[in-house]
Design an enzyme around this catalytic site. Structure first.
Site, PDB file in Angstrom:
ATOM      1  N   ASP A  35      48.062  19.313 -15.007  1.00 47.89           N
ATOM      2  CA  ASP A  35      47.360  18.169 -14.426  1.00 47.89           C
ATOM      3  C   ASP A  35      48.224  17.352 -13.465  1.00 47.89           C
ATOM      4  OD1 ASP A  35      45.378  19.030 -15.992  1.00 47.89           O
ATOM      5  OD2 ASP A  35      45.314  17.283 -17.343  1.00 47.89           O
ATOM      6  N   TYR A  38      48.075  18.607  -9.992  1.00 47.18           N
ATOM      7  CA  TYR A  38      46.788  18.291  -9.384  1.00 47.18           C
ATOM      8  C   TYR A  38      46.795  16.827  -8.920  1.00 47.18           C
ATOM      9  CZ  TYR A  38      41.728  17.675  -9.025  1.00 47.18           C
ATOM     10  OH  TYR A  38      40.462  17.403  -8.574  1.00 47.18           O
ATOM     11  N   ASP A  39      47.258  15.950  -9.811  1.00 45.73           N
ATOM     12  CA  ASP A  39      47.299  14.525  -9.472  1.00 45.73           C
ATOM     13  C   ASP A  39      48.199  14.271  -8.261  1.00 45.73           C
ATOM     14  OD1 ASP A  39      45.686  14.144 -11.616  1.00 45.73           O
ATOM     15  OD2 ASP A  39      47.270  13.428 -12.964  1.00 45.73           O
ATOM     16  N   SER A  84       8.670  23.671 -15.390  1.00 43.86           N
ATOM     17  CA  SER A  84       9.207  23.635 -16.752  1.00 43.86           C
ATOM     18  C   SER A  84       8.958  25.004 -17.376  1.00 43.86           C
ATOM     19  CB  SER A  84       8.571  22.514 -17.552  1.00 43.86           C
ATOM     20  OG  SER A  84       7.238  22.836 -17.784  1.00 43.86           O
ATOM     21  N   LEU A  85       9.245  25.135 -18.646  1.00 41.02           N
ATOM     22  CA  LEU A  85       9.124  26.434 -19.301  1.00 41.02           C
ATOM     23  C   LEU A  85       8.124  26.360 -20.436  1.00 41.02           C
ATOM     24  CD1 LEU A  85      12.932  27.226 -19.672  1.00 41.02           C
ATOM     25  CD2 LEU A  85      11.329  28.511 -18.249  1.00 41.02           C
ATOM     26  N   ASP A 122      20.704  21.484 -23.542  1.00 41.89           N
ATOM     27  CA  ASP A 122      19.994  20.252 -23.851  1.00 41.89           C
ATOM     28  C   ASP A 122      20.588  19.107 -23.044  1.00 41.89           C
ATOM     29  OD1 ASP A 122      18.031  18.904 -25.079  1.00 41.89           O
ATOM     30  OD2 ASP A 122      18.900  18.946 -27.087  1.00 41.89           O
ATOM     31  N   ARG A 141      14.661  15.974 -11.747  1.00 42.83           N
ATOM     32  CA  ARG A 141      13.430  16.738 -11.685  1.00 42.83           C
ATOM     33  C   ARG A 141      12.235  15.814 -11.458  1.00 42.83           C
ATOM     34  NH1 ARG A 141      10.124  18.377 -16.127  1.00 42.83           N
ATOM     35  NH2 ARG A 141       8.715  20.011 -15.444  1.00 42.83           N
ATOM     36  N   TYR A 230      21.525  27.206 -13.331  1.00 43.70           N
ATOM     37  CA  TYR A 230      20.789  28.336 -13.889  1.00 43.70           C
ATOM     38  C   TYR A 230      19.726  28.961 -12.978  1.00 43.70           C
ATOM     39  CZ  TYR A 230      17.897  24.373 -15.393  1.00 43.70           C
ATOM     40  OH  TYR A 230      17.171  23.224 -15.430  1.00 43.70           O
ATOM     41  N   LYS A 295      14.545  35.324 -19.067  1.00 41.76           N
ATOM     42  CA  LYS A 295      13.904  35.395 -17.751  1.00 41.76           C
ATOM     43  C   LYS A 295      13.841  36.860 -17.342  1.00 41.76           C
ATOM     44  CE  LYS A 295      16.160  31.058 -16.684  1.00 41.76           C
ATOM     45  NZ  LYS A 295      17.258  30.378 -15.989  1.00 41.76           N
ATOM     46  N   LYS A 319      12.646  28.483 -28.818  1.00 40.77           N
ATOM     47  CA  LYS A 319      13.285  27.282 -29.360  1.00 40.77           C
ATOM     48  C   LYS A 319      13.890  27.510 -30.746  1.00 40.77           C
ATOM     49  CE  LYS A 319      12.745  23.635 -27.579  1.00 40.77           C
ATOM     50  NZ  LYS A 319      11.809  22.706 -26.975  1.00 40.77           N
ATOM     51  N   CYS A 413      27.633  -0.750 -60.634  1.00 42.21           N
ATOM     52  CA  CYS A 413      27.373   0.663 -60.395  1.00 42.21           C
ATOM     53  C   CYS A 413      25.964   1.008 -60.871  1.00 42.21           C
ATOM     54  CB  CYS A 413      28.402   1.506 -61.133  1.00 42.21           C
ATOM     55  SG  CYS A 413      28.005   3.262 -61.106  1.00 42.21           S
ATOM     56  N   CYS A 416      26.585   3.502 -64.121  1.00 41.97           N
ATOM     57  CA  CYS A 416      27.214   3.098 -65.379  1.00 41.97           C
ATOM     58  C   CYS A 416      27.288   1.591 -65.566  1.00 41.97           C
ATOM     59  CB  CYS A 416      28.610   3.704 -65.481  1.00 41.97           C
ATOM     60  SG  CYS A 416      29.789   2.947 -64.352  1.00 41.97           S
ATOM     61  N   CYS A 431      32.796   2.164 -57.390  1.00 39.80           N
ATOM     62  CA  CYS A 431      32.543   1.903 -58.806  1.00 39.80           C
ATOM     63  C   CYS A 431      33.878   1.946 -59.539  1.00 39.80           C
ATOM     64  CB  CYS A 431      31.593   2.960 -59.360  1.00 39.80           C
ATOM     65  SG  CYS A 431      31.654   3.114 -61.157  1.00 39.80           S
TER      66      CYS A 431
HETATM   67  S1  IVH Z   1      15.073  27.754 -16.074  1.00 40.68           S
HETATM   68  C1  IVH Z   1      11.285  28.010 -13.809  1.00 40.68           C
HETATM   69  N1  IVH Z   1      17.160  27.949 -17.628  1.00 40.68           N
HETATM   70  O1  IVH Z   1      14.547  23.495 -19.706  1.00 40.68           O
HETATM   71  C2  IVH Z   1      12.481  27.944 -14.663  1.00 40.68           C
HETATM   72  N2  IVH Z   1      15.891  25.956 -17.706  1.00 40.68           N
HETATM   73  O2  IVH Z   1      11.683  23.349 -20.325  1.00 40.68           O
HETATM   74  C3  IVH Z   1      12.867  26.574 -14.979  1.00 40.68           C
HETATM   75  N3  IVH Z   1      16.741  24.273 -19.243  1.00 40.68           N
HETATM   76  O3  IVH Z   1      13.533  21.610 -16.955  1.00 40.68           O
HETATM   77  C4  IVH Z   1      14.099  26.340 -15.696  1.00 40.68           C
HETATM   78  N4  IVH Z   1      18.476  25.434 -19.931  1.00 40.68           N
HETATM   79  O4  IVH Z   1      15.937  21.365 -17.733  1.00 40.68           O
HETATM   80  C5  IVH Z   1      16.134  27.182 -17.244  1.00 40.68           C
HETATM   81  N5  IVH Z   1      19.050  28.248 -18.943  1.00 40.68           N
HETATM   82  C6  IVH Z   1      18.029  27.490 -18.529  1.00 40.68           C
HETATM   83  C7  IVH Z   1      17.813  26.196 -19.045  1.00 40.68           C
HETATM   84  C8  IVH Z   1      16.721  25.458 -18.606  1.00 40.68           C
HETATM   85  C9  IVH Z   1      17.823  24.285 -20.034  1.00 40.68           C
HETATM   86  C10 IVH Z   1      15.797  23.158 -19.174  1.00 40.68           C
HETATM   87  C11 IVH Z   1      15.521  22.689 -17.774  1.00 40.68           C
HETATM   88  C12 IVH Z   1      14.027  22.735 -17.602  1.00 40.68           C
HETATM   89  C13 IVH Z   1      13.566  22.779 -19.020  1.00 40.68           C
HETATM   90  C14 IVH Z   1      12.249  23.505 -19.091  1.00 40.68           C
END
Ligand code: IVH
Length: 676
Positions: A35, A38-39, A84-85, A122, A141, A230, A295, A319, A413, A416, A431
């Site tokens: 480090d 780098y600094d 979203s998924l 997460d 998003r 991702y 995917k 999940k 307690c 007892c 206790c």
């Molecule tokens: S792919 C169309 N890959 O999950 C594909 N999402 O429920 C969209 N997330 O909003 C996302 N890890 O914030 C993808 N390895 C991953 C992920 C991921 C977390 C979250 C992401 C998305 C949410 C969808």
């Protein structure tokens, strides 16, 4: 004033070096310089930029935290919606997803589909826009079409490159990923906030979200945020590979950080194996995940599959059981532990969390109870992560009913009736009943018989509580006087189980000094300390008569531990129990601590064991190391001298390698032991 060419060149060279170090540190996880170096480069660059301000560019590594606090965030329209998924909560739903993919693509061989499997992080989804390799926008998003412009904040995240590296990136490249706070950073942040009396975060995801949404980028910069990218969004003026897995590999070459836990798997069986593997390692990952994502790897297939409303047909999130849930506190009671500590426990409306039904959660101690202000009637967040005991994370104040009951620390307690005293500035209530208290007795017995202590099989908590309640057990020595007549009187105890139990008790008699010492349950004397003391003295008599000063000669024994040991053996009752145990036939091999053990090879050496061994059990290995003067601890740290790795060694091995700790296999350990 024109800037001399040499200065210009130097500035460029410094930036290139810093970027390279950044990349190695954040993306490759393999820093090349310490480090301080780098600094030093950073300071040199800062000094030059201070002198020649015309040289400052927006992608200079010095410009991560530049912007002044904003009044609010601007909005940002996503060119391609951020989707979203869909979720699958079990195998059936996952199989249905796969079936739909196969049917739509018209593929005969159902195993012929490659899925890119990766953890579902997460954190907070973000989009990063690179124009000609320069980071020009970072956005949340939002609702999928419009997000917030958080450019100034994402720039402060060390693992987000301000400019791409390598060759051939599209002139417009939008990447998407998850910003998260690693668990260690989250714990450290909360500890510091608690110390300063400031607000803490409930979990790493909230911490990441809260930190990203600071109007002052300097605050964001001070938080330990990280990113894994991702997917790609907009791509103009160039192209990316034609498989998702290759796209991620390519992004990594351009300097972006991708999750290392990803794998291309075949068909549904491959997905399930990945899910099981990550599920097992979930708690040892450095960050929180709430499932895995599969995917379809081929992008042409992704194209053909398309989308439904807000989610792609080519991906699904599988999940894990949720680790946090809401429930109501029915009551707050007090539990008495082995050492008399009186711990508040919330009795809950049963709730399914972390894969099991939870109806009790710890509130740790009185300080925690007050700080969290948990009351009977409150709705709370309970968390159960891995094998950790469930805990009340916080109260949902918005749901606090009009009438709640505040619970105070008991004066006596609950088991007892002895007086309860407050220690540690009131945080711990204890206790004073000692072994007069049935709860302390039962807990002491549970500890005595536990696997790492006397290892008596088949003597569970319920049984011990029954035996204590029936007055058949007062202390550990009574165990060895139990008869089958005593046992068959108990609920659900047949002649056969009674016999098995008596056999297990009999078999436990032959033990080691270190286990025996640990089993006695002396306060502050854990397994490792018991091991050090045993190998230092070799004989119980010597330990019983050692004074505090002498005890402190043992590695790891300080004044507090020494005084606990002294107090234990000075107590008439303890002496009596020890005498009776020995009379009942509890025995171990005593030895003369050789100079070797104190000064020799394994003395002062700390070992960590991981994985499965072929010849000996982990416990046997541990006993042998301790008998040879070594110490065995549970987790790898800078203090560890050797990691002994068996089959399927996991995160401990990785950590040891990172810390450059010597790794031994079973054969090497055996050799080391026999060399003594
Ligand atoms: S792919 C169309 N890959 O999950 C594909 N999402 O429920 C969209 N997330 O909003 C996302 N890890 O914030 C993808 N390895 C991953 C992920 C991921 C977390 C979250 C992401 C998305 C949410 C969808």
């Amino acid at each position: 004033m024109t800037v001399p060419v040499a200065i210009r060149k130097n500035v460029e060279s410094l930036r290139a070096q810093i970027r390279d170090h950044n990349y190695r540190y954040h993306v490759l996880d393999a820093p090349e310089v310490p480090d301080v170096e780098y600094d030093r480069l950073m300071h040199e660059l800062q000094a030059l930029e201070a002198e020649y301000s015309e040289l400052i560019t927006s992608d200079s590594p010095t410009q991560r935290v530049g912007a002044a606090p904003a009044a609010s965030f601007g909005t940002f329209e996503h060119q391609l919606p951020m989707l979203s998924l869909d979720n699958a909560f079990n195998e059936v739903e996952l199989r249905e997803f796969h079936r739909r993919v196969v049917d739509r693509l018209g593929i005969e061989n159902t195993e012929a589909i490659d899925y890119a499997a990766e953890p579902k992080l997460d954190g907070v989804a973000v989009s990063l826009l690179y124009q000609n390799g320069l980071l020009i926008r970072g956005a949340t998003r939002g609702d999928g079409s419009t997000g917030e412009d958080i450019t100034h904040n994402v720039r402060t995240i060390g693992s987000v490159p301000l400019s791409l590296i390598g060759k051939g990136f599209p002139s417009t490249l939008e990447v998407r990923g998850e910003v998260f706070m690693p668990r260690a950073g989250f714990l450290a942040f909360n500890a510091e906030a608690t110390r300063k009396g400031e607000k803490t975060f409930v979990n790493p995801r909230n911490a990441a979200a809260g930190s990203l949404r600071q109007l002052d980028p300097r605050l964001t910069a001070s938080r330990p945020l990280d990113i894994y990218v991702y997917s790609v969004g907009q791509v103009v003026g160039g192209s990316v590979p034609d498989r998702h897995s290759d796209v991620l590999d390519q992004l990594r070459l351009w300097g972006l950080k991708v999750c290392p836990e990803r794998k291309v798997v075949e068909g549904i069986d491959g997905c399930l194996a990945f899910y099981a593997d990550i599920g097992e390692r979930r708690d040892s990952l450095a960050y929180d995940i709430d499932g895995v994502v599969y995917k379809v790897d081929r992008l042409d297939y992704q194209q053909r599959l398309g989308f439904v409303s807000r989610a792609p047909r080519w991906a699904i999130a599988h999940k894990f059981p949720a680790q946090e849930e809401l429930t109501v506190v029915r009551d707050i009671e007090f539990q008495v532990g082995r050492t008399g500590a009186v711990t508040p426990v919330a009795r809950l409306e049963p709730v399914f969390v972390g894969g099991v039904t939870v109806s009790n959660a710890t509130l740790h101690n009185m300080d925690e109870l007050h700080r969290k202000d948990v009351r009977v009637g409150d709705t709370v967040i309970v968390r159960r992560a891995g094998d950790v005991i469930p805990e009340v994370v916080k109260v949902v104040l918005g749901r606090r009913p009009k009438r709640t009951r505040i619970v105070k620390a008991p004066q006596a307690c609950p088991v007892c009736g002895s007086a309860v005293v407050r220690e540690d500035n009131g945080a711990v209530a204890r206790c004073t009943g000692g072994l007069l208290c049935a709860a302390q007795r039962a807990e002491a017995l549970k500890h005595f018989v536990s696997r790492r202590a006397m290892n008596i099989d088949g003597l569970g908590s319920k049984l011990i509580e029954q035996l204590v309640a029936a007055d058949l057990l007062q202390n550990p020595a009574d165990l060895f006087g139990l008869t089958s007549g005593d046992l068959v009187e108990l609920d659900r105890m047949g002649a056969k189980s009674a016999e098995n139990l008596l056999n297990a008790i009999e078999n436990s008699k032959q033990t080691t000094l270190s286990r025996f010492l640990y089993a006695l349950g002396i306060r502050e004397v854990g397994e490792a300390t018991a091991g050090s003391i045993a190998s230092h003295y070799g004989q119980l008599e010597r330990i019983m008569h050692a004074d505090e000063e002498a005890l402190q000669e043992v590695a790891d024994v300080g004044p507090v531990v020494a005084s606990r040991i002294r107090a234990f053996f000075a107590d008439r009752h303890s002496q009596e129990v020890v005498r009776r145990l020995i009379e009942s036939g509890v025995a171990w091999t005593e030895f003369e601590p050789q100079a070797d053990l104190v000064n020799g090879k394994l003395a002062g050496k700390t070992f960590v064991l991981t994985g499965t061994f072929a010849k000996m059990s982990r416990q046997e290995a541990k006993d042998q190391i301790q008998a040879a003067g070594g110490k065995v601890t549970g987790s790898v740290s800078k203090q560890t001298d050797f990691l002994v790795a068996g089959d399927k060694a996991g995160s401990k091995l990785t950590k040891a390698q990172n810390l450059k700790i010597t790794v031994l296999n079973e054969v090497e350990l055996e050799k080391m032991l026999s060399d003594q």
